[in-house]
Design a protein around this motif. Structure first.
Motif, PDB file in Angstrom:
ATOM      1  N   GLY A  99      -1.461  -3.745  -4.356  1.00 46.25           N
ATOM      2  CA  GLY A  99      -2.915  -3.912  -4.373  1.00 46.25           C
ATOM      3  C   GLY A  99      -3.521  -3.493  -5.694  1.00 46.25           C
ATOM      4  N   GLU A 111     -10.514   3.737   2.979  1.00 49.63           N
ATOM      5  CA  GLU A 111     -10.001   2.368   3.023  1.00 49.63           C
ATOM      6  C   GLU A 111     -10.563   1.501   1.896  1.00 49.63           C
ATOM      7  N   SER A 154       0.854  -1.186   0.000  1.00 44.62           N
ATOM      8  CA  SER A 154       0.000   0.000   0.000  1.00 44.62           C
ATOM      9  C   SER A 154       0.889   1.233   0.000  1.00 44.62           C
ATOM     10  N   LYS A 178      -2.353   6.511  -2.861  1.00 44.37           N
ATOM     11  CA  LYS A 178      -3.340   5.865  -3.716  1.00 44.37           C
ATOM     12  C   LYS A 178      -3.453   6.480  -5.100  1.00 44.37           C
ATOM     13  N   SER A 206       0.271   0.428  -6.605  1.00 46.33           N
ATOM     14  CA  SER A 206       0.751  -0.365  -5.478  1.00 46.33           C
ATOM     15  C   SER A 206       0.582  -1.838  -5.839  1.00 46.33           C
ATOM     16  N   ILE A 253      -8.597   1.761  -3.989  1.00 46.04           N
ATOM     17  CA  ILE A 253      -7.368   1.056  -4.355  1.00 46.04           C
ATOM     18  C   ILE A 253      -6.484   1.922  -5.244  1.00 46.04           C
ATOM     19  N   TYR A 295     -12.616  -1.269  -3.832  1.00 49.68           N
ATOM     20  CA  TYR A 295     -12.685  -2.630  -3.303  1.00 49.68           C
ATOM     21  C   TYR A 295     -14.013  -3.316  -3.621  1.00 49.68           C
ATOM     22  N   ILE A 355      -5.971  -5.236   3.540  1.00 50.18           N
ATOM     23  CA  ILE A 355      -5.789  -3.798   3.784  1.00 50.18           C
ATOM     24  C   ILE A 355      -6.952  -2.957   3.257  1.00 50.18           C
ATOM     25  N   TYR A 356      -7.887  -3.589   2.550  1.00 51.36           N
ATOM     26  CA  TYR A 356      -9.030  -2.846   2.011  1.00 51.36           C
ATOM     27  C   TYR A 356     -10.309  -3.317   2.683  1.00 51.36           C
TER      28      TYR A 356
END
Length: 590
Positions: A210, A299, A201, A204, A208, A302, A458, A270-271
């Motif tokens: 993610g 949160e 992470s 944003k 990343s 992504i 997410y 993490i999400y």
């Protein structure tokens, strides 16, 4: 004569004593290659510039108006697409230089230009032997960006030429299209390379681990879906099905890879979905959904693209305000991408049952999915304070898309109709306006809304995971995942015993509602191959209030003709490109 001779001698001596270094002047308006690739800050700036090539969804014409979500009020712009009249020489609003939409970011030329920038980066990192942690991270980011640009090309055109070097004018520029499978494998390889070196992470606005895994999930979901597993059956006689479809039969394996990709994002841990899953009222649930998009990141996000005055020009058309172009004309908005009736009807009731005009036609906007109120401005919806020159006509800020009967039988149009007293050259044909993304705290007539565009969130990954589970026969796992999304929206879980095609239809509608206006539906109706069934003439609503009555009548009407042709499953390669490269093969139907 002596003076002239002395002058010439002096000049000759001067010239002979000087080197020609003075001819090699470093340009003051640009950096040399060596200067860029030996300066860490300039290398980072080069990569930052590649990020500007990402698609930015808040433009005048949104992808929602090219499918069954909305209708843009300047309908001549979308007419060629919605009537399936595009060709290699004319693609209407999809043209890279079309004046009112920044679709050029995902046009053939723009995407390959950005891919070339990625290839320049890789070649110079190797040429100048750049090393270190920062360089490794930048390499991961550029692997992601190249995959991102190729994913757009693949989604729009199928298999495309795979270019992994920065071509120069002296190179042979005649390159064949790669197969669809080769194109997808190349994208996945880039994303795997990105995920292997990127932090889990980070900021944003940057790629990343993610983000790389999430984009892989999106790509593999498309790879497993009906369109790319049809062997081009939708275009009988096409001589090159391998360009637009897989030609082997291992579809179960593709669904498994898509499931694994989505699960890899989930397992990062993490999400999570923004907000709560238990509410005191449907109004609280609707407000929570509204707020998903009215912030600088949560949160659930992504990958974001931020709006700022550096990254976007000041022209209203090149960088429009999502609020100005989409809010009701009675608030001095332009009412650009207005929801159509079919989309309105797809919102369930608060108890999870389907909406039905026959039984709910006298009060159609009562007790609907809380996301209906978060997405839609309908007749009677309270939104924000009217502008100063309109507030006297409506002190409460209530949307008015109906018509009010007078004593003589004539009708007075509401403030937000196309026949109303405020900006009657703009406004909805459908009787609805978009609310999603619009901040009610901003006066959109004068102020730009500077909130980020969500490239990936997410909720999409959870929906991807649920779809793969359904396709693999794991219905209980799919239902569990769908119930998470529905609970966050203030909706009940999937009814017990729902299975098979009924459950699949429920999933598809849930995806339609949750990801509305986010650019997914344009591709979903194609990858599921349901476009012929859903891309029908757009409907709107005619609302009439009888004289001195607060109970209107509602009449469904058609507001835009739409026609489907199977060639529109993919876009054509533009004629200019075909003329420049004789090895290119055109897509089916063009």
């Amino acid at each position: 004569m002596k003076r002239i001779s002395l002058y010439l001698l002096s000049l000759i001596l001067f010239i002979s004593s000087c080197s020609d270094d003075f001819l090699e002047v470093t340009p003051l308006d640009k950096y040399s290659d060596a200067a860029v690739w030996t300066d860490q800050a300039l290398v980072s700036s080069f990569v930052n510039n590649i990020y500007l090539g990402q698609y930015y969804g808040f433009h005048t014409l949104m992808l929602s108006s090219l499918c069954d979500e909305s209708m843009e009020v300047w309908s001549w712009e979308t007419h060629p697409i919605l009537k399936s009249e595009i060709s290699p020489s004319y693609v209407g609003a999809l043209a890279p230089d079309f004046w009112i939409i920044a679709f050029h970011n995902i046009s053939w030329n723009s995407l390959y230009s950005n891919i070339r920038s990625c290839n320049i980066f890789f070649e110079n990192v190797e040429k100048y032997e750049l090393q270190g942690d920062e360089i490794e991270q930048l390499k991961g980011e550029v692997h992601f960006l190249r995959a991102y640009f190729y994913s757009w090309l693949m989604s729009l055109h199928g298999g495309v030429p795979l270019i992994d070097k920065a071509y120069t004018p002296s190179d042979d520029l005649l390159v064949e299209r790669n197969t669809l499978q080769e194109t997808i494998d190349f994208i996945v390889s880039d994303l795997d390379a990105a995920a292997s070196v990127l932090p889990v992470s980070m900021d944003k606005a940057r790629a990343s681990k993610g983000a790389a895994l999430a984009l892989k999930s999106r790509v593999l979901l498309l790879a497993a879906s009906d369109l790319f597993n049809s062997n081009a059956a939708w275009s009988a006689g096409y001589a090159h099905p391998e360009l637009v479809s897989y030609t082997d039969g291992d579809r179960t394996g593709r669904w498994q890879k898509a499931k694994d990709a989505a699960k890899a994002v989930i397992d990062l841990g993490i999400y999570q979905l923004y907000g709560k899953s238990v509410y005191t009222s449907p109004e609280e649930a609707a407000e929570n959904y509204v707020n998903i998009f009215l912030n600088d990141g949560t949160e659930e996000d992504i990958l974001l693209t931020y709006y700022d005055n550096v990254n976007h020009p000041n022209s209203d058309f090149q960088c429009p305000s999502v609020g100005l172009f989409n809010s009701p004309n009675g608030f001095h908005g332009w009412g650009g991408n207005t929801p159509i009736g079919q989309f309105i009807d797809s919102f369930e009731n608060i108890d999870g049952s389907k909406f039905d005009w026959k039984t709910q036609g006298t009060n159609p906007y009562k007790d609907r999915d809380p996301r209906f109120y978060a997405n839609i401005l309908y007749d009677g919806a309270k939104w924000r304070q009217r502008p100063d020159d309109v507030i006297a006509s409506d002190p409460e800020g209530i949307v008015q898309t109906g018509f009010y009967e007078n004593v003589d039988g004539s009708y007075t149009p509401g403030l937000d109709t196309r026949q109303g007293p405020i900006e009657d050259w703009n406004g909805t044909y459908t009787g609805y306006y978009m609310r999603k993304f619009l901040d009610p705290a901003i006066n959109h007539q004068y102020d730009r809304q500077k909130l980020p565009y969500r490239q990936i969130r997410y909720a999409e990954i959870l929906l991807n995971y649920a779809e793969t589970c359904l396709e693999l026969g794991e219905e209980s796992e799919a239902i569990k995942t769908l119930d998470m999304i529905r609970a966050r929206a203030g909706m009940p879980g999937i009814p017990a015993g729902e299975t098979g095609s009924v459950l699949k239809d429920r999933y598809r509608n849930e995806r339609r509602i949750e990801l509305a206006y986010e650019g997914h539906r344009f591709f979903d109706i194609r990858r599921w191959m349901i476009a012929p069934d859903v891309l029908k003439n757009a409907q709107g609503i005619d609302i009439r209030y009888p004289y001195r009555s607060n109970q209107p009548t509602y009449t469904i009407k058609e507001v835009q003709d739409r026609t489907w042709n199977n060639k529109a499953y993919l876009l054509p390669i533009l004629l200019d490109e075909m003329n420049k490269n004789e090895l290119l093969v055109q897509n089916p139907g063009y």
